[in-house]
Design a protein around this motif. Structure first.
Motif, PDB file in Angstrom:
ATOM      1  N   UNK A 210     -25.477   7.229   3.365  1.00 24.33           N
ATOM      2  CA  UNK A 210     -24.455   7.943   2.026  1.00 24.33           C
ATOM      3  C   UNK A 210     -23.271   7.825   1.897  1.00 24.33           C
ATOM      4  N   UNK A 211     -22.818   7.978   2.911  1.00 24.47           N
ATOM      5  CA  UNK A 211     -21.571   7.917   3.220  1.00 24.47           C
ATOM      6  C   UNK A 211     -20.632   6.324   3.197  1.00 24.47           C
TER       7      UNK A 211
ATOM      8  N   UNK B 241     -28.265   4.045  10.852  1.00 27.05           N
ATOM      9  CA  UNK B 241     -27.687   4.804  10.716  1.00 27.05           C
ATOM     10  C   UNK B 241     -26.082   4.448  10.918  1.00 27.05           C
ATOM     11  N   UNK B 242     -25.409   3.778  10.783  1.00 26.56           N
ATOM     12  CA  UNK B 242     -23.718   3.873  11.117  1.00 26.56           C
ATOM     13  C   UNK B 242     -23.092   4.594  10.684  1.00 26.56           C
ATOM     14  N   UNK B 243     -22.267   6.382  11.446  1.00 30.41           N
ATOM     15  CA  UNK B 243     -21.292   6.938  11.280  1.00 30.41           C
ATOM     16  C   UNK B 243     -20.382   7.224  12.201  1.00 30.41           C
TER      17      UNK B 243
ATOM     18  N   UNK C 210     -17.727  12.412   7.990  1.00 32.41           N
ATOM     19  CA  UNK C 210     -18.727  11.580   8.113  1.00 32.41           C
ATOM     20  C   UNK C 210     -20.194  12.205   8.589  1.00 32.41           C
ATOM     21  N   UNK C 211     -19.871  13.370   9.476  1.00 34.38           N
ATOM     22  CA  UNK C 211     -21.297  13.493  10.127  1.00 34.38           C
ATOM     23  C   UNK C 211     -21.773  15.262   9.140  1.00 34.38           C
ATOM     24  N   UNK C 212     -20.829  15.537   8.071  1.00 35.76           N
ATOM     25  CA  UNK C 212     -21.295  16.291   7.309  1.00 35.76           C
ATOM     26  C   UNK C 212     -22.495  15.749   5.920  1.00 35.76           C
ATOM     27  N   UNK C 213     -22.139  13.852   6.392  1.00 31.75           N
ATOM     28  CA  UNK C 213     -22.556  12.811   4.613  1.00 31.75           C
ATOM     29  C   UNK C 213     -24.374  12.794   5.688  1.00 31.75           C
ATOM     30  N   UNK C 214     -24.650  13.192   6.631  1.00 28.07           N
ATOM     31  CA  UNK C 214     -25.433  12.705   7.566  1.00 28.07           C
ATOM     32  C   UNK C 214     -27.011  12.853   6.855  1.00 28.07           C
TER      33      UNK C 214
ATOM     34  N   UNK D  85     -23.118  13.662  20.009  1.00 34.75           N
ATOM     35  CA  UNK D  85     -24.049  15.240  20.372  1.00 34.75           C
ATOM     36  C   UNK D  85     -23.803  15.741  19.560  1.00 34.75           C
ATOM     37  N   UNK D  86     -22.904  15.398  18.445  1.00 33.95           N
ATOM     38  CA  UNK D  86     -23.721  16.116  16.934  1.00 33.95           C
ATOM     39  C   UNK D  86     -24.723  15.454  16.070  1.00 33.95           C
TER      40      UNK D  86
END
Length: 207
Positions: free
Chosen positions: A9-10, A106-108, A114-118, A151-152
């Motif tokens: 999404x990001x 899913x590249x992040x 970015x982590x919130x957008x996954x 980790x997240x």
């Protein structure tokens, strides 16, 4: 034929760069023919491919409404791997792409935004019942947040054991339709791409 979709999404997470690099690496390793597909209206992957001098990987024009049929024709034509770039938005198009994918990458980037957008991307993949893998991309050297990001992400699903670090050669290689492997096969960036493809290839074979 296997289908690899890069979704997020990001924006700005490196989907297009990874599509080109993984496509070239798959060809280098003898896993082609590879077809690249660009479903992003911005057409960044198509623009990069138009700058290339090398004929592989090939570029396939498809209509999203007939994606499954176009993929069937590519399979019949002997394509072994289709890599699909997607737009940075949660739309019905993403759902259509995921529906035909064997694996969703899913590249992040390792940042809080970015982590919130996954989450929404993960939800669509789970609804589609598709295997998905995160890859931490554009990481800063020796930054603590890189490990924290992995980790997240692991709480949502599988994380690739390969991190791609922020280096200028990734950006510079995309300017003239090449990849870091083609610029300098001995570079650290090229090594990371080779490791990532090796991992992705194994995941595709499991799919």
């Amino acid at each position: 034929m296997k289908v690899l979709a890069l979704c997020s999404q990001k924006g700005g997470v490196g989907k297009t760069t990874l599509c080109g690099h993984l496509g070239v690496e798959a060809e280098i390793k003898g896993h082609g023919p590879v077809a690249l597909i660009d479903t992003d209206p911005q057409g960044s992957l198509a623009s990069w491919w138009n700058e290339r001098e090398a004929p592989e990987p090939v570029f396939a024009q498809v209509q999203i409404a007939n994606l499954a049929e176009h993929l069937r024709l590519l399979d019949e034509a002997g394509i072994k791997l289709a890599i699909i770039d997607t737009p940075p938005a949660v739309t019905s198009m993403i759902e259509q792409v995921m529906a035909v994918a064997d694996l969703i990458l899913i590249p992040t980037r390792p940042s809080p935004h970015d982590l919130r957008a996954v989450g929404s991307t993960v939800e669509i993949a789970e609804r589609a019942g598709k295997r998905m893998v995160f890859v931490v991309n554009g990481a800063a050297q020796r930054a603590r947040i890189t490990g924290e990001a992995a980790i997240a992400l692991s709480q949502h699903g599988t994380v690739a054991p390969v991190t791609l670090y922020q280096r200028t050669d990734f950006a510079s290689s995309m300017i003239d339709g090449r990849t870091v492997q083609e610029l300098d096969p001995a570079s650290k960036s090229a090594g990371e791409v080779a490791e990532l493809w090796s991992y992705v290839d194994k995941q595709l074979r499991k799919a």
